[in-house]
Scaffold this active site. Structure first.
Site, PDB file in Angstrom:
ATOM      1  N   THR A 131      -1.647   1.296   6.494  1.00 61.89           N
ATOM      2  CA  THR A 131      -2.704   1.468   5.541  1.00 61.89           C
ATOM      3  C   THR A 131      -2.429   1.391   4.043  1.00 61.89           C
ATOM      4  OG1 THR A 131      -2.879   3.749   5.027  1.00 61.89           O
ATOM      5  CG2 THR A 131      -3.893   3.114   7.209  1.00 61.89           C
ATOM      6  N   GLY A 160      -4.727 -15.810  -1.350  1.00 63.33           N
ATOM      7  CA  GLY A 160      -4.662 -14.555  -0.742  1.00 63.33           C
ATOM      8  C   GLY A 160      -3.143 -14.306  -1.007  1.00 63.33           C
ATOM      9  N   LYS A 210       8.880   0.013  -5.358  1.00 63.61           N
ATOM     10  CA  LYS A 210       9.872  -0.579  -4.393  1.00 63.61           C
ATOM     11  C   LYS A 210      11.290   0.029  -4.837  1.00 63.61           C
ATOM     12  CE  LYS A 210       6.904  -4.176  -2.395  1.00 63.61           C
ATOM     13  NZ  LYS A 210       6.737  -5.864  -2.486  1.00 63.61           N
TER      14      LYS A 210
END
Length: 824
Positions: free
Chosen positions: A546, A655, A673
């Site tokens: 998720t 996308g 990150k």
């Protein structure tokens, strides 16, 4: 127990749960207070409690029965009375103590009378006092602290045929039991004791209180029976003898009954008789749990699917006798003809219920105490017999006798022991080896290892069923079939943000998504955590696919429960320093594994590389690279021939960007990150320690997405000028993350738009690629570079599968500490 929990009418007085507490669970005041807490947390007024005698009280009564000197008897009775008084005074208030103390004194007087005058006639009456005192004390304590309660003497309702068979008169016992239950009161019932049809006191044998509990459950149609004992479940072998024994979380009824018959130290064959009676219409599950650690999920016994049926265990019995006779040999022709030899063998089976037997070989195996009775019985039939001291070791599991691979493995594991015979049980749930010597600890451990080394069961819960989640599930069937480490991994849960499909018996991986659409139900976090706290697996892995910060906040609860996490979700790994450290420490404390290779670089092994360098003794001094597949595509593609805004809209339509491209252009994803990699490398940083250049002008940052897209051309001049300046230097523009550690240990970290020479390692990537550059003491002059796709459906799903294999390989060698308070 709150008022809202109490039954509001007599229809509510239907017992749904029976809770039985063993002697060790009631051994002293501290133990009894722990039991009261368990009752407070787990019982309703319409439940029933069954108790054993406190601690070693029954042992003391047996010892008193053996006393011959009156002085010894007086001392023993006095000591027994003092033990009970200590419990009464330690637990009860003054009012309750004054009610119980005279009753105890009267009982001691009665005991002394029976012991002096008619000990044989009242032997069982004497033994019954342990349970009577225990039930009376607990009921009084519950009345004080929890809820209205009454103690019930099982002899007032429970009728059996005799002490040898202990067959219950179900109709009479059920009718009488209903008259003993008092509406609005929690019943506390004596275990171990009953009466026969003549009204004489009978006992149900040592450990008979477990049998009492399941009898009561059958009388009232209870849904569940929990045996609260001193171990946290049933194990694949006696954990006192086999340190590597593993908990059997779920056992089919027939397998559990066979385990009890063949010597399991917690289960007893009689206990399960009322629960596997095919004539009863209701279905009841039996649970074995530890009163010393009530939060730990125990073992459940009942009716289950294929996963539970795969469980194997090993048990043994010493001190047995093999009775061999030519008169026992009954071949098929004898049996059909109804010969005396066939009928004698069958009569022996009925009369003595042997551990195992073989009509073709002409033997039965019985307990040593049965030898005299068998010898007399055979003499009355004028039959010669040879008795041989023996032992047995058995592999027990659902229909194992019909599984050729299991039988062959069992036979191989016994090669050095040279068993006399190898026979299958009539119910096919065990394969039994008859040994000429007692079963040694070494043999038991060897056979257990050989039979159960591959039997650890791992449950898999997938959270997030979007694009990556769907691909992960598409790959799962093939992975489970071809990767050895995943052999006993079972998909048991699927979660979206609002619905869940949980199935302890497993979800068909080939139909997972369609089953989710058909069967998923709404859930909340409390319901999810309740299931995760009581899952029936050796290990549970949650795969978080998720993007949800809220779901990442559950990691602390997962780790507290010993659950492992594979996370593509970056929120937890890049959370505030204090929260992150708490997560790491909680995971370590509870032996939970937390892998997140796909949080950075999708499937690229950057996390593995950093961890390997650290674990190998290297010291990382710099980390740099292009960490965003979106920004990689944009700046590798942007050459000035097309406006930057046009390129950005094209990427959005394909996308490649987030639905709001500002999420990519802000640099926050790259900043997170870099923080994750820095922490992996052993540096303690927070997001605030990493400078971040936001590529979105301030005047476009806080407007709506729609307005931003309408004004996106306002970005063009900035990027056009930046590209022009770079071209003048034969360079290019790239969005780069950098962390450097100087010689004094100071850390500089930033993510920003940089101008790089065209010869730079970061300058010429395939659009969407990520690149990671690691400098260390070992990689100084020529840094380690890892490059490849940093985004994409297949590579990200593949990276998750890599983590899954990794975590399952680590779990193969994990050992659980068995908590033993003393098996009676």
């Amino acid at each position: 127990m709150t008022e809202s929990q109490r039954p509001q009418n007599k229809l509510a007085k239907h017992a749904v749960n029976v809770h039985k507490f063993g002697g060790s669970s009631l051994a002293n005041a501290q133990c009894i207070e722990r039991v009261v807490d368990i009752i407070r947390q787990n019982c309703q007024l319409n439940d029933i409690v069954v108790v054993s005698a406190n601690g070693k009280t029954t042992d003391s009564l047996f010892a008193i029965l053996a006393q011959t000197e009156s002085s010894d008897l007086t001392a023993a009775l006095s000591e027994l009375e003092q033990q009970q008084l200590l419990l009464i005074n330690a637990l009860l208030n003054e009012k309750s103590s004054k009610q119980l103390t005279p009753l105890l004194s009267t009982d001691i007087v009665q005991l002394r009378t029976w012991l002096s005058n008619d000990i044989i006639q009242h032997r069982n009456d004497i033994l019954a006092y342990g349970e009577l005192w225990s039930a009376r004390l607990l009921s009084a304590l519950l009345n004080e602290k929890i809820c209205p309660s009454n103690s019930v003497d099982a002899r007032d309702f429970l009728v059996i045929d005799n002490e040898q068979n202990c067959v219950v008169d179900h109709a009479l016992s059920s009718a009488q039991f209903k008259t003993r239950l008092q509406f609005g009161k929690l019943a506390v019932i004596t275990g171990y004791i009953s009466r026969d049809s003549r009204g004489k006191t009978c006992t149900l044998g040592r450990n008979g209180s477990d049998y009492s509990a399941t009898i009561v459950a059958s009388l009232v149609g209870a849904n569940n029976v929990t045996l609260w004992t001193d171990v946290d479940g049933i194990y694949s072998a006696d954990p006192r003898v086999v340190p590597n024994a593993r908990k059997l979380h779920r056992l089919p009824n027939g397998v559990a009954k066979e385990l009890g018959r063949l010597g399991n130290p917690v289960l007893h064959a009689k206990t399960l008789m009322p629960l596997v009676n095919e004539n009863l219409s209701h279905h009841c599950h039996l649970h074995v749990a530890s009163s010393f650690d009530s939060q730990v999920a125990g073992t459940e016994i009942g009716t289950f699917g294929n996963i539970a049926k795969q469980e194997l265990s090993v048990t043994y019995l010493n001190d047995l006798i093999l009775a061999k006779s030519a008169s026992f040999i009954a071949d098929l022709a004898d049996d059909v003809a109804g010969s005396s030899r066939a009928s004698l063998f069958k009569k022996a089976l009925v009369e003595f219920s042997p551990i195992c037997s073989d009509g073709e070989q002409g033997f039965i195996v019985i307990n040593q105490y049965q030898q005299k009775a068998l010898s007399q019985w055979l003499a009355s039939h004028d039959v010669e017999v040879t008795f041989i001291p023996t032992a047995i070791i058995a592999t027990v599991g659902h229909n194992v006798a019909q599984r050729g691979d299991i039988k062959a493995r069992f036979k191989r594991s016994l090669k050095s022991a040279q068993p006399l015979f190898l026979v299958s049980s009539k119910n096919n749930h065990s394969v039994i080896a008859v040994l000429a010597e007692p079963c040694s600890t070494e043999l038991l451990n060897k056979v257990h290892h050989d039979m159960t080394k591959d039997s650890r069961h791992i449950g898999l819960v997938i959270a997030g069923l979007g694009n990556i989640g769907e691909r992960f599930l598409e790959l799962l069937p093939a992975q489970l079939n071809r990767i050895y480490a995943l052999e006993n991994t079972h998909l048991v849960g699927l979660l979206s943000s609002k619905k869940a499909l949980i199935n302890n018996d497993g979800i068909d991986v080939n139909q997972a998504l369609s089953l989710f659409k058909q069967e998923a139900k709404p859930y909340n976090n409390d319901e999810l955590l309740a299931w995760l706290s009581n899952h029936p697996y050796d290990e549970l892995i949650v795969v978080d696919i998720t993007p949800s910060e809220d779901f990442s906040l559950l990691y602390q609860d997962f780790f507290t429960r010993g659950i492992h996490v594979i996370g593509a979700n970056k929120w937890a790994a890049s959370s505030g320093t204090e929260h992150y450290n708490t997560l790491v420490n909680t995971a370590d404390k509870n032996n939970s594994l937390w892998l997140g290779n796909t949080t950075v670089g999708a499937g690229l092994p950057i996390n593995y590389a950093i961890a390997d360098l650290n674990n190998s003794g290297d010291t990382i001094t710099a980390i740099a690279g292009i960490f965003s597949g979106t920004l990689s595509w944009l700046f590798e593609t942007y050459d000035g021939s097309t406006a930057f805004s046009t390129l950005l809209i094209n990427a959005l339509n394909q996308g490649i960007t987030e639905p709001d491209p500002r999420e990519d252009l802000s640099g926050r994803d790259v900043q997170r990150k870099l923080l994750i990699l820095a922490r992996m490398a052993g540096f303690e940083l927070s997001l605030d320690d990493i400078d971040c250049t936001n590529l979105v002008p301030e005047n476009l940052q806080n407007i709506s997405r729609e307005e931003f897209l309408a004004r996106v051309n306002e970005l063009d001049d900035y990027f056009a000028n930046a590209l022009t300046d770079a071209n003048k230097k034969a360079s290019c523009i790239r969005y780069v993350a950098r962390l450097n550690v100087d010689e004094t240990g100071n850390i500089q970290a930033k993510v920003s738009l940089e101008v790089l020479p065209q010869t730079d390692a970061f300058a010429n990537l395939t659009p969407c690629d990520n690149i990671f550059q690691i400098s260390s003491h070992w990689y100084q002059e020529n840094p380690l570079i890892i490059r490849g796709p940093g985004a994409g459906r297949d590579v990200t799903a593949g990276g998750l599968h890599s983590d899954l294999v990794n975590i399952c390989q680590q779990l193969t060698h994990k050992q659980h500490l068995v908590k033993i308070k003393g098996i009676n």
